[in-house]
Design a protein around this motif. Structure first.
Motif, PDB file in Angstrom:
ATOM      1  N   SER A  66       0.972  -1.102   0.413  1.00  0.00           N
ATOM      2  CA  SER A  66       0.169   0.124   0.059  1.00  0.00           C
ATOM      3  C   SER A  66       0.612   1.353  -0.206  1.00  0.00           C
ATOM      4  CB  SER A  66      -0.603   0.276   1.389  1.00  0.00           C
ATOM      5  OG  SER A  66      -2.076  -0.896   1.508  1.00  0.00           O
ATOM      6  N   LYS A 233     -12.232  -0.221  -2.673  1.00  0.00           N
ATOM      7  CA  LYS A 233     -12.147  -0.904  -1.287  1.00  0.00           C
ATOM      8  C   LYS A 233     -11.251  -1.793  -1.609  1.00  0.00           C
ATOM      9  CE  LYS A 233     -17.047  -1.061   0.577  1.00  0.00           C
ATOM     10  NZ  LYS A 233     -17.412  -1.843   1.132  1.00  0.00           N
ATOM     11  N   ARG A 234     -10.487  -2.444  -2.955  1.00  0.00           N
ATOM     12  CA  ARG A 234      -9.216  -2.976  -3.304  1.00  0.00           C
ATOM     13  C   ARG A 234      -8.451  -2.881  -3.883  1.00  0.00           C
ATOM     14  NH1 ARG A 234     -11.848  -8.420  -6.806  1.00  0.00           N
ATOM     15  NH2 ARG A 234     -13.849  -8.422  -5.738  1.00  0.00           N
ATOM     16  N   LYS A 236      -5.908  -0.469  -2.043  1.00  0.00           N
ATOM     17  CA  LYS A 236      -5.545  -0.209  -1.179  1.00  0.00           C
ATOM     18  C   LYS A 236      -4.406   1.095  -1.124  1.00  0.00           C
ATOM     19  CE  LYS A 236      -8.300  -2.390   2.369  1.00  0.00           C
ATOM     20  NZ  LYS A 236      -9.287  -2.168   2.817  1.00  0.00           N
TER      21      LYS A 236
END
Length: 298
Positions: A66, A233-234, A236
Motif C-alpha cells: 500500500s 476498496k481493493r 489500498k
C-alpha cells in the motif's frame, strides 16, 4: 539595546508560533502518543506503551504494498501535473490581458467543485459503459471497452484533474516576477522561442515549479476521497487503510501508527526533494560564478 532588538523578531513571531503549535503540533503529538498504545478488541486501547504497532506494520506485506502504491500514484500525479501545468501557465502568461482572467478561472474551476461531485463525474466517464469507453469502442480500439474504474490509472486521472491548478498557480506566481527584458535580450541575440523558454524562462520559474511539485506530491500521497471513490476498496492506499482502522475496526492505535508512518514517508520524500533542489541550485550558481570569473579574466 542590541539584546532587545534581537528579541523583537521572536516576540513578533510568538503569536503565530503559539497558533501553529496549538493547531498542528499538539494534534500530531497526540497521534504519535496514541500510536504507542496497544489495542485489544475486548478491552479497547491498552494503557501500556510500546512499538508493537510499528513492528507489525513494518513486517506486513500489505502495508508495504500500500505504501509503494501510494508513493507511485503520488509520483505519477506529480509528473503529469508538471508536464501539463508548466506549459499551460506559460501559455496563459503569454495571452492577451483580456483573456487571462477567463483562462485562469477555467484552470481554477476544478478547485471550486466538491471533491465528491468531481469524482462522481469521473466515475460516469470512466465506467465500462462510460463516455471514454464508448468513444474507444466507436473508434475500433482493440480490447475496448477497458476496465478503467478501480485502477491506479483512474486515481491518477482524478488527482491530476484537481492538482494541475496548483502547479499552474505556483508557476504563474513565478512568471509574474520574470523580467521581460531577459526574453527580449535573448530574442535580440538570435535565440529561438524554444531556446528562450529552456534557457531563460525555465530557470527563472524553477522555484515555482519545485514548489508546485512539492504541493502536488504531498497532497496526492495523503489524498483519501479520490482513491476511495475511483480506486475502490481493493485498491489500498495508506490513507484508506488509516480510515479503515479508525472507523471500521476501531483500532485507533494502529490507525495512528499508519498515519505517523505516512507522515514520516512524506516528510522524508520532501527532505530528499528539497536537498536535491538545493544541490542543483548551488551547482548552477557555481557554474554562473565560474562563467563570470572567466568573462572578467577575458
Amino acid at each position: 539595546m542590541n539584546g532587545r532588538s534581537n528579541l523583537t523578531p521572536a516576540l513578533l513571531a510568538a503569536p503565530s508560533l503559539v497558533v501553529y503549535a496549538g493547531a498542528l503540533l499538539l494534534p500530531l503529538g497526540g497521534v504519535l502518543l496514541l500510536s504507542l498504545h496497544g489495542f485489544d478488541f475486548e478491552k479497547g486501547i491498552l494503557p501500556g506503551w510500546g512499538l508493537e504497532n510499528y513492528r507489525d506494520l513494518l513486517t506486513d506485506s500489505l502495508f508495504a504494498e500500500s505504501l509503494l502504491r501510494t508513493l507511485r500514484i503520488a509520483l505519477w500525479t506529480t509528473a503529469i501535473c508538471l508536464l501539463v501545468g508548466v506549459p499551460e501557465a506559460w501559455i496563459i502568461y503569454r495571452m492577451a490581458p483580456r483573456w487571462r482572467g477567463a483562462m485562469l478561472l477555467i484552470v481554477v474551476g476544478p478547485l471550486l467543485v466538491s471533491v465528491v461531485v468531481r469524482n462522481f463525474g469521473w466515475m460516469v466517464l470512466l465506467g465500462t459503459t462510460g463516455l471514454v469507453n464508448q468513444v474507444l469502442t466507436i473508434l475500433g480500439v482493440p480490447g475496448a471497452p477497458f476496465r478503467l474504474m478501480f485502477t491506479e490509472l483512474a486515481v491518477v486521472i482524478g488527482l491530476v484533474h484537481v492538482m494541475v491548478p496548483l502547479v499552474v498557480l505556483s508557476v504563474w506566481a513565478s512568471l509574474g516576477r520574470l523580467d521581460p527584458v531577459l526574453e527580449r535580450a535573448a530574442f535580440s541575440l538570435g535565440a529561438s522561442r524554444l531556446t528562450v523558454f529552456r534557457r531563460v524562462v525555465l530557470p527563472n520559474v524553477m522555484p515555482g515549479i519545485m514548489a508546485g511539485a512539492l504541493m502536488v506530491f504531498c497532497l496526492s500521497a495523503s489524498a483519501f476521497a479520490t482513491p476511495a471513490m475511483l480506486g475502490g476498496k481493493r485498491l489500498k492506499v495508506v490513507s484508506s487503510m488509516t480510515y479503515n482502522e479508525f472507523l471500521n475496526t476501531l483500532n485507533w492505535p494502529l490507525g495512528a501508527a499508519l498515519a505517523t508512518l505516512l507522515m514520516v514517508a512524506i516528510l522524508t520524500a520532501t527532505l530528499i526533494w528539497t536537498r536535491f533542489v538545493e544541490t542543483r541550485a548551488m551547482c548552477r550558481l557555481g557554474e554562473v560564478a565560474e562563467g563570470g570569473k572567466g568573462g572578467s579574466r577575458a
